[in-house]
Structures are given as C-alpha cells and as structure tokens.
Design an enzyme around this catalytic site. Structure first.
Site, PDB file in Angstrom:
ATOM      1  N   ARG A  14      13.221  60.790  54.984  1.00 46.27           N
ATOM      2  CA  ARG A  14      14.311  60.469  55.880  1.00 46.27           C
ATOM      3  C   ARG A  14      14.382  58.962  56.172  1.00 46.27           C
ATOM      4  NH1 ARG A  14      16.691  64.974  58.240  1.00 46.27           N
ATOM      5  NH2 ARG A  14      17.121  63.895  60.208  1.00 46.27           N
ATOM      6  N   ASP A 140      16.199  55.187  70.110  1.00 47.73           N
ATOM      7  CA  ASP A 140      17.324  56.101  69.952  1.00 47.73           C
ATOM      8  C   ASP A 140      18.401  55.707  70.946  1.00 47.73           C
ATOM      9  OD1 ASP A 140      18.956  58.703  70.172  1.00 47.73           O
ATOM     10  OD2 ASP A 140      17.503  59.207  68.623  1.00 47.73           O
ATOM     11  N   TYR A 153      13.006  64.845  74.639  1.00 50.93           N
ATOM     12  CA  TYR A 153      13.068  63.876  73.535  1.00 50.93           C
ATOM     13  C   TYR A 153      13.640  62.553  74.032  1.00 50.93           C
ATOM     14  CZ  TYR A 153      14.897  61.413  69.484  1.00 50.93           C
ATOM     15  OH  TYR A 153      15.208  60.434  68.564  1.00 50.93           O
TER      16      TYR A 153
END
Length: 241
Positions: A14, A140, A153
């Site tokens: 990935r 993120d 998360y």
C-alpha cells in the site's frame, strides 16, 4: 558518496510500498518492515533492488517494544547507517461508538502512536550520525475532521500529530521531524462504491489521490532542509473543504 539509508515501517504494501520505491528513486537504500505481508515484502525488496538500491526486509511486531527498540540498531548493522525514519505502519478499522472495546483502543494506540514514539526514540542516536537526519510520520486528515465510526483511530493519529510537533522541538536543531496527512488516497477494504464517491466529493478536487501522491510528499519533506514541525496535507483540499 555513500547513499543515505531510510527505514520505512510498513513498507511492503500500500502507501508504505510507494514511499519506499519513491525514496529508492531519490537515492536512498531502504529497510522495510512487515508484520504479516512476507511475500509482498520480498517482492518489494526485489523491486527496490531493481531500482539500484540496497534493500532489506525485517519482520517486526510493533506491539513488542523490545523488537521496536532493537530495530534501528539492526538496520544500521545491515545497511551501515540511518538518515531517515518514516513511520508509515499503522492499523485502521471501523469502531462504531457503542461497540468499542478496550482492546480495540489499545490496539490502535499501540500501533499508531506508541510504537512510532518508541521507535523514534531508539533511532535518535543513529540518526544523529546521519546526513541531514529526519523523521516523517504518516498522519491523517481525520485528526482535525474525525469520522464518527473511527474515533479511536482518529484519536490515535491525533496523538501521533502531537508527538510530531513535540519531537520536532525536542530533537531540534539536529534532527528534523515532520508529518504527512493523507486524505482519500486508498479506500479501506470495507468501503462500498457510495462511500468512495462521498469521500471524493468531500475534497476540493473532487477525486481520490493515490499512494504516489503521499510518497512524493515524504520525499519532499526528507529533502526540505529548512522544514521541521510541519504537517503537510495530501488530501485534495479536504482539510479546508
């Protein structure tokens, strides 16, 4: 001159794989880690060597802090030096409110925040001997726009963002520390077509990016000698949409 060495955690698949390949193209020798993707790690190492890089793979369980602490020394033993650490390995899964268990929480925080911190701490003595040493953490966009079904998360990545800024202060002026905050670049396995479309439409560019976009940002920060404590969004403008 000797090639610089980068350690890319989670570099077998990935986004981590794209980062490793881009750094090899930029002139680095590469160490990648994997936990379960052994065959993919071997293929990635073959691809790295085909690009002219010296490359190794190491199986590491980042829940084992002993192995985490030993990893930088192992990389230096095998590749001779360490100039760049990319904390890319992470875990991501849906955790709807009401179903979250303490084990879910601990798993996400251990892999996404605790392990990068202790790996960085262990890497510092080796990085200090490197050339323009730096650390790049994979964050993120959700740290500032949390998703209700992924709150543990999002919180774990927010912790890593705080550590990114704090480590930049603690390790200055010798070691630079920066972060890359991807948006929609690879859909989760459980996303259906409607979710993928919503994610694309939520960006200013109205489309998904790709792992190569993240990889280019990491290469940039690795070479940006007057940049530290920065978080670079790679999210198609999602953070301001």
């Amino acid at each position: 001159m000797a090639r610089k060495v980068a350690l890319v955690t989670g570099g077998a698949i990935r986004v981590g794989r794209s980062i490793a390949l881009a750094l090899a193209d930029a002139g680095y020798d590469i160490a990648i880690t994997y936990r379960t993707s052994g065959e993919e790690a071997e293929r990635t190492v073959e691809d790295l060597r085909a690009r002219g890089a010296e490359a190794i793979e190491t199986k590491v369980d980042f829940t084992d802090l002993g192995a985490t602490r030993a990893l930088p020394t192992e990389v230096v033993r095998r590749l001779g030096r360490l100039d760049l650490l990319v904390n890319s390995a992470s875990v991501f899964h849906r955790s709807p409110l009401g179903s979250v268990t303490p084990a879910d929480w601990d798993d996400l925080f251990t892999l996404n925040a605790k392990a990068p911190f202790f790996l960085t701490q262990s890497a510092v003595p080796h990085l200090e001997s490197g050339t323009d040493p730096s650390v790049v953490n994979l964050l993120d966009v959700s740290t500032h726009r949390p998703w209700p079904s992924y709150l543990p998360y999002c919180a774990s990545k927010a912790a890593l963002e705080a550590l990114t800024v704090g480590l930049a202060k603690a390790l200055a002026p010798r070691i630079r520390v920066n972060g890359v905050a991807p948006g929609p670049v690879l859909p989760p396995d459980d996303y259906d077509d409607a979710e993928k479309e919503r994610a694309a439409k939520a960006t200013l560019l109205e489309r998904w990016g790709g792992p190569e976009d993240v990889a280019r940002a990491v290469v940039h920060l690795a070479a940006a000698t007057y940049t530290t404590g920065a978080v670079l969004p790679v999210d198609g403008g999602r953070h301001v949409a």
